[in-house]
Design a protein around this motif. Structure first.
Motif, PDB file in Angstrom:
ATOM      1  N   LEU A 455       8.840 -10.199  -2.392  1.00 41.91           N
ATOM      2  CA  LEU A 455       7.643  -9.688  -1.732  1.00 41.91           C
ATOM      3  C   LEU A 455       6.692 -10.837  -1.397  1.00 41.91           C
ATOM      4  O   LEU A 455       6.466 -11.736  -2.201  1.00 41.91           O
ATOM      5  CB  LEU A 455       6.935  -8.687  -2.647  1.00 41.91           C
ATOM      6  N   SER A 456       6.127 -10.797  -0.184  1.00 44.73           N
ATOM      7  CA  SER A 456       5.148 -11.799   0.236  1.00 44.73           C
ATOM      8  C   SER A 456       4.145 -11.159   1.178  1.00 44.73           C
ATOM      9  O   SER A 456       4.376 -10.077   1.736  1.00 44.73           O
ATOM     10  CB  SER A 456       5.841 -12.989   0.917  1.00 44.73           C
ATOM     11  N   LEU A 457       3.020 -11.860   1.357  1.00 40.56           N
ATOM     12  CA  LEU A 457       1.947 -11.375   2.212  1.00 40.56           C
ATOM     13  C   LEU A 457       1.585 -12.474   3.199  1.00 40.56           C
ATOM     14  O   LEU A 457       1.386 -13.624   2.816  1.00 40.56           O
ATOM     15  CB  LEU A 457       0.731 -11.007   1.362  1.00 40.56           C
ATOM     16  N   THR A 458       1.513 -12.123   4.493  1.00 43.11           N
ATOM     17  CA  THR A 458       1.177 -13.118   5.512  1.00 43.11           C
ATOM     18  C   THR A 458      -0.180 -12.816   6.122  1.00 43.11           C
ATOM     19  O   THR A 458      -0.598 -11.652   6.238  1.00 43.11           O
ATOM     20  CB  THR A 458       2.229 -13.158   6.631  1.00 43.11           C
ATOM     21  N   PHE A 459      -0.857 -13.894   6.528  1.00 41.89           N
ATOM     22  CA  PHE A 459      -2.131 -13.802   7.244  1.00 41.89           C
ATOM     23  C   PHE A 459      -1.970 -14.605   8.525  1.00 41.89           C
ATOM     24  O   PHE A 459      -1.677 -15.799   8.474  1.00 41.89           O
ATOM     25  CB  PHE A 459      -3.278 -14.352   6.394  1.00 41.89           C
ATOM     26  N   GLN A 485       5.617  -8.302   3.548  1.00 39.65           N
ATOM     27  CA  GLN A 485       7.018  -8.547   3.866  1.00 39.65           C
ATOM     28  C   GLN A 485       7.890  -8.284   2.642  1.00 39.65           C
ATOM     29  O   GLN A 485       7.567  -8.723   1.536  1.00 39.65           O
ATOM     30  CB  GLN A 485       7.226  -9.989   4.345  1.00 39.65           C
ATOM     31  N   PHE A 486       9.009  -7.560   2.875  1.00 36.09           N
ATOM     32  CA  PHE A 486       9.947  -7.267   1.796  1.00 36.09           C
ATOM     33  C   PHE A 486      11.312  -7.818   2.173  1.00 36.09           C
ATOM     34  O   PHE A 486      11.858  -7.509   3.239  1.00 36.09           O
ATOM     35  CB  PHE A 486      10.045  -5.753   1.565  1.00 36.09           C
ATOM     36  N   ILE A 494      11.821  -7.076   6.153  1.00 40.68           N
ATOM     37  CA  ILE A 494      11.041  -6.158   6.993  1.00 40.68           C
ATOM     38  C   ILE A 494       9.567  -6.384   6.696  1.00 40.68           C
ATOM     39  O   ILE A 494       9.195  -6.832   5.612  1.00 40.68           O
ATOM     40  CB  ILE A 494      11.428  -4.686   6.760  1.00 40.68           C
ATOM     41  N   SER A 495       8.718  -6.095   7.696  1.00 41.83           N
ATOM     42  CA  SER A 495       7.295  -6.326   7.517  1.00 41.83           C
ATOM     43  C   SER A 495       6.493  -5.235   8.194  1.00 41.83           C
ATOM     44  O   SER A 495       6.923  -4.645   9.195  1.00 41.83           O
ATOM     45  CB  SER A 495       6.894  -7.687   8.095  1.00 41.83           C
ATOM     46  N   THR A 496       5.307  -4.985   7.666  1.00 41.55           N
ATOM     47  CA  THR A 496       4.374  -4.056   8.292  1.00 41.55           C
ATOM     48  C   THR A 496       2.977  -4.348   7.762  1.00 41.55           C
ATOM     49  O   THR A 496       2.812  -4.882   6.665  1.00 41.55           O
ATOM     50  CB  THR A 496       4.755  -2.593   7.992  1.00 41.55           C
TER      51      THR A 496
END
Length: 545
Positions: A455-459, A485-486, A494-496
């Motif tokens: 799991l990650s988080l984008t900005f 993102q998973f 996949i991302s949302t």
């Protein structure tokens, strides 16, 4: 090494030192077995152990030349004439073992800085003007030991163990300058013989004036003299500089240069440079520089550099550099670089780049610990930042391909390159619809924070141009977006996530081309002004690689 062939010992020494040995095959028996145990020892001391003083050593560029050390010569005076303000000495230089007369040997007076070469019969003649109680002549020839004699009026004395106390100083002067192609062109064969014969002698003098190398106020001794002021109408060749040197076309110096050197075309220095070096075309330094170099075409340094380099075309440093480089085309530092590089086309650092690279086209560094700005940025690894259309980082790079949809455009393709800390985004999208077409291209920056193994988080921020059928009337779209993102498996995620968009247009509503959207922003958008609106949106997609 124990009981190894001496040829193998020399081979391993040269490999570890990154140089080459050069010697005649009959100098020693290459199959002789030797035992050697040394650690952190200068190469000269190792060779002294191996050859026990029977071999002499001469350094030339990347070669160490081995030669027989037991050759001796002497001066045999034929005529000594003294008169009012005149002293004339002539004679022969002779090999003491064979009795043969030696050609192309240097005979010189160190204090008076006058010299000549023996002819093919070993003959020389020197004339001195002035009142002298004594004249001290030294004869030198490559591969021979120097011989010095003192002449008092008509008496010549050959004292045992005579030690020179004149103003000359012994040092190891490189002949690399005159071995270069351009050096061979401008330096006569007589001067090259002189440099080979008396490469260990340098003298200091306050002033030199030259028309060309060889046509100098110091004559053939010019290549052995370090000047405080040197003025060369066309060009000059000196041992070095400790002051100011100016050449209409060129300056060439065998050893170090300090303070100021200016030439209409080029400067070549066999040692190091401290100060300012300026040339209409090329500056070339075989040693290190701690200076400001300005070249109309290029600057080239074989050693390390500290300071500033500015060139109309190319700057090259084969060692390390700390400072500033600016070039009309290309900058290259073969090892580590610290500072600022600016070039119209490309910058390259073969080691670690700590600082900033700015190029119109391409930046490269082995390790980035600073900032790269260019269309294409390349590195093996990076703990810094690379901002460009493409950022190709081999080891810890971030290289992603994103396929996504959002509230405005149903088909988007994005290429993301850089590092997780900062990557750039190239994006293009089209809303495929028979009645609501819309097209967009853009550039942006992003950061990814790892929340776990999957799991990650984008900005991300992107600035895009949006067209409704006529790119000449494109409008602006700025978007802030965060995605969760998973990772499904290696290479696929996949991302949302939500987004916020600000859209600005100068086109009147309903002015779009048939088949394209007449109103880009969604109906729930809020207005900042007549032409600027903002709204919350969404994004969902798949990430590859």
């Amino acid at each position: 090494m124990k009981n190894q062939k001496i040829a193998e010992v020399l081979s391993q020494i040269s490999t570890s030192g990154s140089f080459y040995f050069s010697y005649p095959g009959n100098l020693f028996n290459t199959d002789s077995l030797v035992t050697l145990s040394v650690r952190n020892t200068p190469i000269r001391d190792v060779l002294d152990q191996l050859f026990r003083g029977k071999v002499d050593y001469k350094e030339n560029a990347e070669h160490v030349i081995l030669r027989l050390a037991n050759l001796h010569l002497t001066i045999d005076p034929e005529n000594i004439t003294t008169a009012d303000h005149l002293y004339l000495i002539s004679g022969y230089v002779i090999d003491t073992k064979t009795g043969l007369k030696i050609k192309q040997a240097s005979v010189y007076e160190k204090r008076l800085l006058q010299s000549t070469l023996t002819n093919n019969d070993g003959y020389f003649k020197l004339r001195f003007k002035g009142d002298y109680n004594e004249v001290i002549l030294t004869a030198s020839k490559e591969a021979y030991r120097d011989t010095t004699l003192i002449f008092l009026s008509n008496i010549n004395i050959k004292p045992e163990g005579y030690e020179d106390s004149t103003s000359g100083r012994k040092t190891k002067a490189s002949n690399l300058v005159e071995n270069l192609g351009i050096g061979r062109f401008f330096v006569s064969s007589k001067q090259r013989f002189q440099s080979l014969n008396i490469s260990g002698f340098l003298a200091n003098n306050p002033f030199q004036a030259s028309l060309t190398p060889g046509l100098s106020s110091h004559g053939m001794m010019s290549s052995q003299i370090v000047n405080k002021a040197s003025y060369n109408l066309l060009g000059g060749y000196s041992a070095g500089l400790n002051g100011i040197e100016m050449g209409g076309l060129f300056n060439m110096d065998k050893t170090d240069v300090r303070f100021l050197q200016i030439a209409g075309l080029f400067n070549i220095v066999g040692g190091s440079v401290q100060g300012i070096q300026m040339a209409g075309a090329v500056n070339s330094v075989i040693g290190n520089i701690d200076a400001m170099q300005i070249g109309g075409l290029s600057n080239h340094v074989r050693g390390n550099a500290d300071g500033l380099q500015m060139a109309g075309a190319i700057n090259i440093v084969k060692g390390e550099m700390s400072g500033f480089q600016a070039a009309g085309l290309y900058n290259r530092v073969r090892k580590n670089f610290k500072g600022l590089q600016i070039a119209a086309l490309a910058n390259m650092a073969g080691g670690t780049m700590t600082g900033i690279q700015i190029a119109g086209l391409f930046n490269h560094a082995k390790t980035v610990k600073g900032l790269q700005l260019g269309l294409v940025n390349v590195a093996d690894s990076s703990s810094g930042y690379s901002i460009g259309l493409l950022n190709l980082i081999k080891k810890n790079g971030y290289h992603k391909l994103s396929l996504s949809s959002n509230e405005l455009i149903n088909s988007n393709l994005s290429i993301k390159t850089g590092t997780q800390k900062l990557y750039t985004i190239l994006t293009a999208g089209q809303n495929f619809s028979d009645h609501d077409k819309i097209e967009a291209i853009g550039f942006g920056l992003g950061h990814e924070a790892q929340l776990g193994s999957k799991l990650s988080l984008t900005f991300e921020y992107t600035a895009q141009l949006v067209s409704t059928g006529d790119w000449s009337k494109a409008s602006g779209l700025n978007k802030l977006q965060t995605n969760l993102q998973f990772k499904i498996c290696n290479g696929v995620a996949i991302s949302t996530g939500p987004s916020y968009s600000v859209y600005h247009t100068n086109q009147p509503e309903g002015s779009g081309i048939k088949g394209y959207k007449q109103q880009v922003e969604p109906g729930y958008a809020h207005a900042f002004s007549k032409n600027t609106k903002g709204w919350l949106g969404w994004s969902a997609g798949i990430i590859l690689f």
